[in-house]
Every structure is written in structure tokens, then in C-alpha cells.
Scaffold this motif. Structure first.
Motif, PDB file in Angstrom:
ATOM      1  N   THR A   3       0.833  -1.201   0.000  1.00  0.00           N
ATOM      2  CA  THR A   3       0.000   0.000   0.000  1.00  0.00           C
ATOM      3  C   THR A   3       0.870   1.255   0.000  1.00  0.00           C
ATOM      4  O   THR A   3       2.064   1.211   0.323  1.00  0.00           O
ATOM      5  N   GLY A   4       0.253   2.386  -0.313  1.00  0.00           N
ATOM      6  CA  GLY A   4       0.962   3.653  -0.273  1.00  0.00           C
ATOM      7  C   GLY A   4       1.499   3.958   1.109  1.00  0.00           C
ATOM      8  O   GLY A   4       2.608   4.483   1.268  1.00  0.00           O
ATOM      9  N   GLU A   5       0.736   3.614   2.133  1.00  0.00           N
ATOM     10  CA  GLU A   5       1.167   3.844   3.504  1.00  0.00           C
ATOM     11  C   GLU A   5       2.404   3.010   3.844  1.00  0.00           C
ATOM     12  O   GLU A   5       3.316   3.481   4.509  1.00  0.00           O
ATOM     13  N   GLN A   6       2.420   1.778   3.375  1.00  0.00           N
ATOM     14  CA  GLN A   6       3.584   0.921   3.615  1.00  0.00           C
ATOM     15  C   GLN A   6       4.816   1.449   2.885  1.00  0.00           C
ATOM     16  O   GLN A   6       5.929   1.386   3.406  1.00  0.00           O
ATOM     17  N   ILE A   7       4.601   1.997   1.692  1.00  0.00           N
ATOM     18  CA  ILE A   7       5.705   2.591   0.943  1.00  0.00           C
ATOM     19  C   ILE A   7       6.277   3.773   1.723  1.00  0.00           C
ATOM     20  O   ILE A   7       7.496   3.929   1.837  1.00  0.00           O
ATOM     21  N   VAL A   8       5.398   4.615   2.276  1.00  0.00           N
ATOM     22  CA  VAL A   8       5.850   5.758   3.084  1.00  0.00           C
ATOM     23  C   VAL A   8       6.681   5.253   4.260  1.00  0.00           C
ATOM     24  O   VAL A   8       7.762   5.779   4.540  1.00  0.00           O
ATOM     25  N   PHE A   9       6.199   4.238   4.944  1.00  0.00           N
ATOM     26  CA  PHE A   9       6.910   3.698   6.096  1.00  0.00           C
ATOM     27  C   PHE A   9       8.294   3.187   5.703  1.00  0.00           C
ATOM     28  O   PHE A   9       9.309   3.534   6.319  1.00  0.00           O
TER      29      PHE A   9
END
Length: 77
Positions: free
Chosen positions: A2-8
Motif C-alpha cells: 500500500t501507499g502507507e507501507q511505501i511511506v513507512f
């Protein structure tokens, strides 16, 4: 991923933090930060460039990262 996981994961790489140092609760707490959805909605090349610009000496506050994204892509109303 997910985009959130990419940010993390990108935050971890930019700060030199080992992803494996975060347990599930720590990862969830990071993803719950209010800046994460806006960062996740940013195209990856812009996210990376803003992250590199905002990161300093192993530190990358999400607020500063988001501000760098907004400078590159102003919010229109």
C-alpha cells in the motif's frame, strides 16, 4: 504494497532505520500518524525527492516531509 507501507519503508531507508526494529504496534503507530495518508497519495518520485530534501542527519519528521511535498506540489482549492 500500500501507499502507507511505501511511506513507512521509504522513511526507514531515508533515516537509516532498520524496518525490523519496529514491532507490529510500532508500525501501526507510525501508519496512524495524520501525515501518512497525504504522503501516501503523493507520486513516488515526488515523495522520494521531498524526503531526500527534508531528511537531515538521520531525522525525517513527517511534518517536514509533508511540507516539502506541498512546496513541490501546492494544494489547490
Amino acid at each position: 504494497m500500500t501507499g502507507e507501507q511505501i511511506v513507512f519503508e521509504l522513511w526507514c531507508r531515508l533515516t537509516g532505520t532498520d524496518v525490523d526494529l519496529f514491532d507490529e504496534a510500532g508500525r501501526e503507530a507510525f501508519l496512524a500518524r495524520p501525515q501518512v495518508p497525504a504522503l501516501a497519495a503523493t507520486p513516488y518520485p515526488q515523495l522520494l525527492d521531498a524526503g531526500i530534501t527534508a531528511a537531515r542527519r538521520g531525522s525525517l519528521p513527517l511534518e517536514r516531509w509533508l511540507a516539502a511535498v506541498r512546496l513541490a506540489r501546492p494544494v489547490t482549492v
